[in-house]
Design an enzyme around this catalytic site. Sequence first.
Site, mmCIF file in Angstrom:
data_model
loop_
_atom_site.group_PDB
_atom_site.id
_atom_site.type_symbol
_atom_site.label_atom_id
_atom_site.label_comp_id
_atom_site.label_asym_id
_atom_site.label_seq_id
_atom_site.Cartn_x
_atom_site.Cartn_y
_atom_site.Cartn_z
ATOM 1 N N ASN A 151 50.943 40.613 44.023
ATOM 2 C CA ASN A 151 50.972 39.874 42.754
ATOM 3 C C ASN A 151 50.892 40.761 41.521
ATOM 4 O O ASN A 151 51.241 40.347 40.431
ATOM 5 C CB ASN A 151 49.841 38.843 42.709
ATOM 6 C CG ASN A 151 48.487 39.455 42.931
ATOM 7 O OD1 ASN A 151 48.243 40.048 43.979
ATOM 8 N ND2 ASN A 151 47.605 39.348 41.955
ATOM 9 N N SER A 199 50.668 28.221 47.108
ATOM 10 C CA SER A 199 49.998 27.609 45.963
ATOM 11 C C SER A 199 51.049 27.032 45.027
ATOM 12 O O SER A 199 51.918 27.770 44.535
ATOM 13 C CB SER A 199 49.177 28.690 45.250
ATOM 14 O OG SER A 199 48.530 28.136 44.143
ATOM 15 N N CYS A 327 42.270 50.350 32.186
ATOM 16 C CA CYS A 327 41.194 49.796 31.375
ATOM 17 C C CYS A 327 41.643 48.434 30.892
ATOM 18 O O CYS A 327 42.522 48.343 30.055
ATOM 19 C CB CYS A 327 40.930 50.694 30.183
ATOM 20 S SG CYS A 327 40.384 52.314 30.701
HETATM 21 N N1 PLP Z 1 46.877 35.078 46.348
HETATM 22 C C1 PLP Z 1 47.723 35.600 45.445
HETATM 23 C C2 PLP Z 1 48.633 36.717 45.850
HETATM 24 C C3 PLP Z 1 47.760 35.105 44.133
HETATM 25 O O1 PLP Z 1 48.606 35.644 43.249
HETATM 26 C C4 PLP Z 1 46.895 34.038 43.796
HETATM 27 C C5 PLP Z 1 46.867 33.516 42.419
HETATM 28 O O2 PLP Z 1 46.544 34.207 41.473
HETATM 29 C C6 PLP Z 1 46.032 33.525 44.780
HETATM 30 C C7 PLP Z 1 46.061 34.065 46.040
HETATM 31 C C8 PLP Z 1 45.099 32.386 44.484
HETATM 32 O O3 PLP Z 1 45.815 31.170 44.473
HETATM 33 P P1 PLP Z 1 45.166 29.824 43.916
HETATM 34 O O4 PLP Z 1 45.275 29.900 42.433
HETATM 35 O O5 PLP Z 1 46.021 28.733 44.492
HETATM 36 O O6 PLP Z 1 43.773 29.726 44.402
#
Ligand code: PLP
Length: 375
Positions: A151, A199, A327
């Site tokens: 992400n 999600s 930072c």
């Molecule tokens: N995993 C990843 C790679 C994400 O980008 C996110 C969201 O920021 C999450 C998990 C968490 O998802 P949720 O907002 O549905 O709890």
Amino acid sequence: MKKVYLDNAATTQIRPEVINEMVKVMTEDYGNPSSTHSFGRSSKSILELSRKTIAKTLNATSQEIIFTSGATEANNWILKSAVEDLKVQRIITSKIEHHAVLHAVQVLESKHPINVDYVKIKPNGSIDINHLVELLSENIPTLVSLMHVNNEIGTVLDLEEIGKICKQYQAYFHSDTVQSIGKITFDLQQIPVDFLVASAHKFHGPKGAGFAFIRKGLLLNPLFFGGEQEKGLRPGTESVHNIVGMTKALELSYLLLEEEKNHISNLKKYTINQLNSSFEGIKINGNQDETFYNILNVCLPFSEAKTSMILFNLDMKGIAVSRGSACQSGSLKPSHVLAEILNEDDIKKPSLRISFSHFNTTEDIDALIEVLKGI
Ligand code: PLP
């Protein structure tokens, strides 16, 4: 002031068609899906139709899709169940996972007699597969938890390759697919993965809705206890309007995938070109040629002192991007992902995560570049 949203890896704008569908359900189908009267039955059939649609989209079966409040819950549930129900004695993961995995693993390690191994990360942000194989050859009952698309930097894991390696060593395989579901096609009959999570708010659906894919035959206990919803696997009245919104969002994402992917990929190329022609010494964090099409994480050739100014100035001009910097403004806490891959010099420089959606235009990018030039 025209606002510019370039933080689509954090969350996305809901599609109007999704909102319409949700309003319809909230207005007309407010029955509790567990009620046996006609109102309840109507909600129940909407819920099951949603499950069927999602399963079909991923080439899974309906019984393999369990609705949750989102990916944090789904990740926590799968990791905890792997330890408590599937009796794994070790989790192999990486230091560049989302905190919904990393922190959950740390808590499990503190409460259970399990080992946690972190697979090495290469400087381009990809997994060291030789190290993974080396760890797996120790032959301990294991769950491998590695995310599909990172992400922060957009590096992409080959799910099929890792799945096959896990199968070979009889390890369970969980992947956090939050950043890729809805943005790339999945054939779960082909990909040897045991658990996936999604999600809705990452693919232009509502917040507070997601699902876990649990491969048929893997028996887990619920994360918490109450009613018999979701076959007892996820108690609590189902959020029908959110689930319907998620389903509509996923359907539209796949219907429009090629067109939107082309548009977004072109925007990413345009951004890289504009950055390179405006500044000398731009570096892409992660694997330059292979990062995911909607995520661009760049290390800017600015001094450390300018780090905190950048997001502030962008925000003042109505431009939303995310810091991928060492930072982070207001705190000195480094990005745990960049800390793993950047050298000592680059980690001090400001990095930005620019993440795109089909709603973005080249004008959005021009506005971003103009503000950066001013700094
Ligand atoms: N995993 C990843 C790679 C994400 O980008 C996110 C969201 O920021 C999450 C998990 C968490 O998802 P949720 O907002 O549905 O709890």
